[in-house]
Design an enzyme around this catalytic site. Structure first.
Site, PDB file in Angstrom:
ATOM      1  N   ASP A   1       0.837  -1.198   0.000  1.00  7.87           N
ATOM      2  CA  ASP A   1       0.000   0.000   0.000  1.00  7.87           C
ATOM      3  C   ASP A   1       0.873   1.250   0.000  1.00  7.87           C
ATOM      4  OD1 ASP A   1      -2.584   1.426   2.145  1.00  7.87           O
ATOM      5  OD2 ASP A   1      -2.330   1.455  -0.034  1.00  7.87           O
TER       6      ASP A   1
ATOM      7  N   LYS B   1       3.014   3.370  -5.651  1.00  9.28           N
ATOM      8  CA  LYS B   1       2.529   2.342  -6.590  1.00  9.28           C
ATOM      9  C   LYS B   1       3.627   1.881  -7.539  1.00  9.28           C
ATOM     10  CE  LYS B   1      -0.739   3.388  -4.062  1.00  9.28           C
ATOM     11  NZ  LYS B   1      -0.734   2.664  -2.772  1.00  9.28           N
TER      12      LYS B   1
ATOM     13  N   ASP C   1      -3.158  -2.935  -2.611  1.00  6.04           N
ATOM     14  CA  ASP C   1      -4.203  -1.918  -2.673  1.00  6.04           C
ATOM     15  C   ASP C   1      -4.013  -1.056  -3.930  1.00  6.04           C
ATOM     16  OD1 ASP C   1      -5.215   0.967  -0.687  1.00  6.04           O
ATOM     17  OD2 ASP C   1      -6.405  -0.418  -1.883  1.00  6.04           O
ATOM     18  N   ASN C   2      -5.096  -0.406  -4.367  1.00  9.27           N
ATOM     19  CA  ASN C   2      -5.034   0.627  -5.407  1.00  9.27           C
ATOM     20  C   ASN C   2      -4.589   0.154  -6.788  1.00  9.27           C
ATOM     21  OD1 ASN C   2      -3.527   2.138  -2.706  1.00  9.27           O
ATOM     22  ND2 ASN C   2      -5.545   2.830  -3.403  1.00  9.27           N
TER      23      ASN C   2
ATOM     24  N   GLU D   1     -11.292   4.339  -1.364  1.00 11.17           N
ATOM     25  CA  GLU D   1     -11.756   4.637  -0.001  1.00 11.17           C
ATOM     26  C   GLU D   1     -12.627   5.901   0.062  1.00 11.17           C
ATOM     27  OE1 GLU D   1      -8.636   3.852  -0.812  1.00 11.17           O
ATOM     28  OE2 GLU D   1      -7.222   5.384  -0.269  1.00 11.17           O
TER      29      GLU D   1
HETATM   30  O1  LIG Z   1      -0.078   7.056  -2.449  1.00 12.05           O
HETATM   31  C1  LIG Z   1      -0.761   6.257  -1.827  1.00 12.05           C
HETATM   32  N1  LIG Z   1      -0.228   5.481  -0.876  1.00 12.05           N
HETATM   33  C2  LIG Z   1       1.201   5.591  -0.557  1.00 12.05           C
HETATM   34  C3  LIG Z   1       1.419   6.430   0.693  1.00 12.05           C
HETATM   35  C4  LIG Z   1       2.664   5.955   1.360  1.00 12.05           C
HETATM   36  N2  LIG Z   1       2.831   5.837   2.679  1.00 12.05           N
HETATM   37  N3  LIG Z   1       4.054   5.338   2.874  1.00 12.05           N
HETATM   38  C5  LIG Z   1       4.625   5.170   1.685  1.00 12.05           C
HETATM   39  C6  LIG Z   1       5.926   4.606   1.488  1.00 12.05           C
HETATM   40  C7  LIG Z   1       6.449   3.743   2.456  1.00 12.05           C
HETATM   41  C8  LIG Z   1       7.693   3.155   2.296  1.00 12.05           C
HETATM   42  C9  LIG Z   1       8.415   3.423   1.144  1.00 12.05           C
HETATM   43  N4  LIG Z   1       9.648   3.007   0.736  1.00 12.05           N
HETATM   44  C10 LIG Z   1       9.848   3.587  -0.474  1.00 12.05           C
HETATM   45  N5  LIG Z   1       8.819   4.360  -0.841  1.00 12.05           N
HETATM   46  C11 LIG Z   1       7.903   4.270   0.172  1.00 12.05           C
HETATM   47  C12 LIG Z   1       6.664   4.877   0.330  1.00 12.05           C
HETATM   48  N6  LIG Z   1       3.778   5.555   0.695  1.00 12.05           N
HETATM   49  C13 LIG Z   1      -2.233   6.179  -2.049  1.00 12.05           C
HETATM   50  C14 LIG Z   1      -2.851   7.179  -2.814  1.00 12.05           C
HETATM   51  C15 LIG Z   1      -4.236   7.172  -3.017  1.00 12.05           C
HETATM   52  C16 LIG Z   1      -4.894   8.232  -3.818  1.00 12.05           C
HETATM   53  C17 LIG Z   1      -5.998   7.927  -4.627  1.00 12.05           C
HETATM   54  C18 LIG Z   1      -6.629   8.927  -5.363  1.00 12.05           C
HETATM   55  C19 LIG Z   1      -6.152  10.222  -5.316  1.00 12.05           C
HETATM   56  F1  LIG Z   1      -6.777  11.193  -6.012  1.00 12.05           F
HETATM   57  C20 LIG Z   1      -5.055  10.529  -4.501  1.00 12.05           C
HETATM   58  C21 LIG Z   1      -4.429   9.550  -3.756  1.00 12.05           C
HETATM   59  C22 LIG Z   1      -5.026   6.152  -2.446  1.00 12.05           C
HETATM   60  C23 LIG Z   1      -4.403   5.152  -1.701  1.00 12.05           C
HETATM   61  O2  LIG Z   1      -5.132   4.148  -1.134  1.00 12.05           O
HETATM   62  C24 LIG Z   1      -3.024   5.159  -1.513  1.00 12.05           C
HETATM   63  O3  LIG Z   1      -2.470   4.126  -0.787  1.00 12.05           O
HETATM   64 MG   LIG Z   2      -3.906   2.565  -0.557  1.00 13.38          MG
END
Ligand SMILES: O=C(NCCc1nnc(-c2ccc3[nH]cnc3c2)[nH]1)c1cc(-c2ccc(F)cc2)cc(O)c1O
Ligand SMILES: [Mg+2]
Length: 214
Positions: A141, A144, A169-170, A199
């Site tokens: 999650d 992407k 997810d996603n 969500e």
């Molecule tokens: O970007 C997302 N999720 C990622 C956050 C994250 N939290 N932690 C990290 C991490 C963690 C370790 C990592 N190691 C290397 N990169 C890393 C990134 N990334 C995300 C975005 C949306 C979304 C949908 C529609 C929209 F209009 C805008 C947004 C919906 C979702 O359900 C998501 O999960």
């Molecule tokens: Mg997500």
């Protein structure tokens, strides 16, 4: 400077949930994000699919990539059996700080190991740092475009075993097209798509469940 969205989410939990009650923490976040301020938690609709896959797998060791504010960490950890553990990786220190507090508020801090850093750096250290032989369940999650490289890294580090379940997810929104291609055309995985919605919205999204075969 004002508060951040994660800080406001934490406040909503502290105001509306009961300490030590994971279900009330989940409901407080879902209510806040549906009626007050959207946030990128897996949410209640996809959360039911996550719950059912978790109940089926009943993992001893689970990995989550992308903690954000800890909503899915709470959803996962509340369903783990007594000696099971969730390791969750978060890249953003501000997100991690809020997630620790939300996980602790739910009373699940003893079942969750939150590690700050990049998944690409931390995955190769899982065995030596946490004594992990392999994961039974992985929830993807995070960013992407990291789904494919990190799945390959988990394979190469011998962290997947026969029957390990990956749940992503996603895969529709924001979308992970390369990941879908990778797991669906790969003889080493048995994949299935669970349709749902992004969500707290009516936008289509879903979860891809992939079982590692060897
Ligand atoms: O970007 C997302 N999720 C990622 C956050 C994250 N939290 N932690 C990290 C991490 C963690 C370790 C990592 N190691 C290397 N990169 C890393 C990134 N990334 C995300 C975005 C949306 C979304 C949908 C529609 C929209 F209009 C805008 C947004 C919906 C979702 O359900 C998501 O999960
Ligand atoms: Mg997500």
């Amino acid at each position: 400077t004002g508060s951040s969205r994660p800080q406001r989410m934490l406040k909503a939990v502290q105001k509306n949930a009961t300490k030590g009650d994971p279900k009330s923490v989940i409901s407080a976040i879902d209510y806040y994000c549906r009626h007050k301020e959207w946030a990128m938690n897996v949410g209640d609709d996809k959360g039911l699919i996550l719950d059912s896959v978790l109940t089926e797998v009943n993992p001893s060791t689970a990995l989550e990539l992308g903690t954000y504010c800890g909503y899915s960490s709470v959803r996962i950890a509340r369903l783990l059996s007594p000696d099971s553990k969730l390791i969750t990786i978060e890249f953003n220190p501000a997100f991690a700080a809020i997630a620790r507090q939300i996980i602790a508020y739910a009373g699940l801090q003893d079942k969750v190991i939150l590690v700050e850093g990049a998944s690409g750096d931390l995955i190769p250290k899982m065995k030596e740092r946490f004594g992990i032989k392999s994961f039974d369940f992985v929830f993807l999650d995070h960013w992407k475009d990291r789904y494919v490289p990190d799945t390959k890294l988990l394979e190469d580090c011998g962290l997947l075993k026969k029957g390990t379940v990956l749940l992503a997810d996603n895969v529709i929104c924001p979308g992970a097209p390369e990941y879908l291609k990778y797991v669906r055309n790969n003889p080493r995985y048995e994949s299935r798509y669970y349709p749902s919605n992004l969500e707290y919205t009516k936008v289509e999204d879903g979860l891809e469940k992939s079982v590692f075969l060897e």
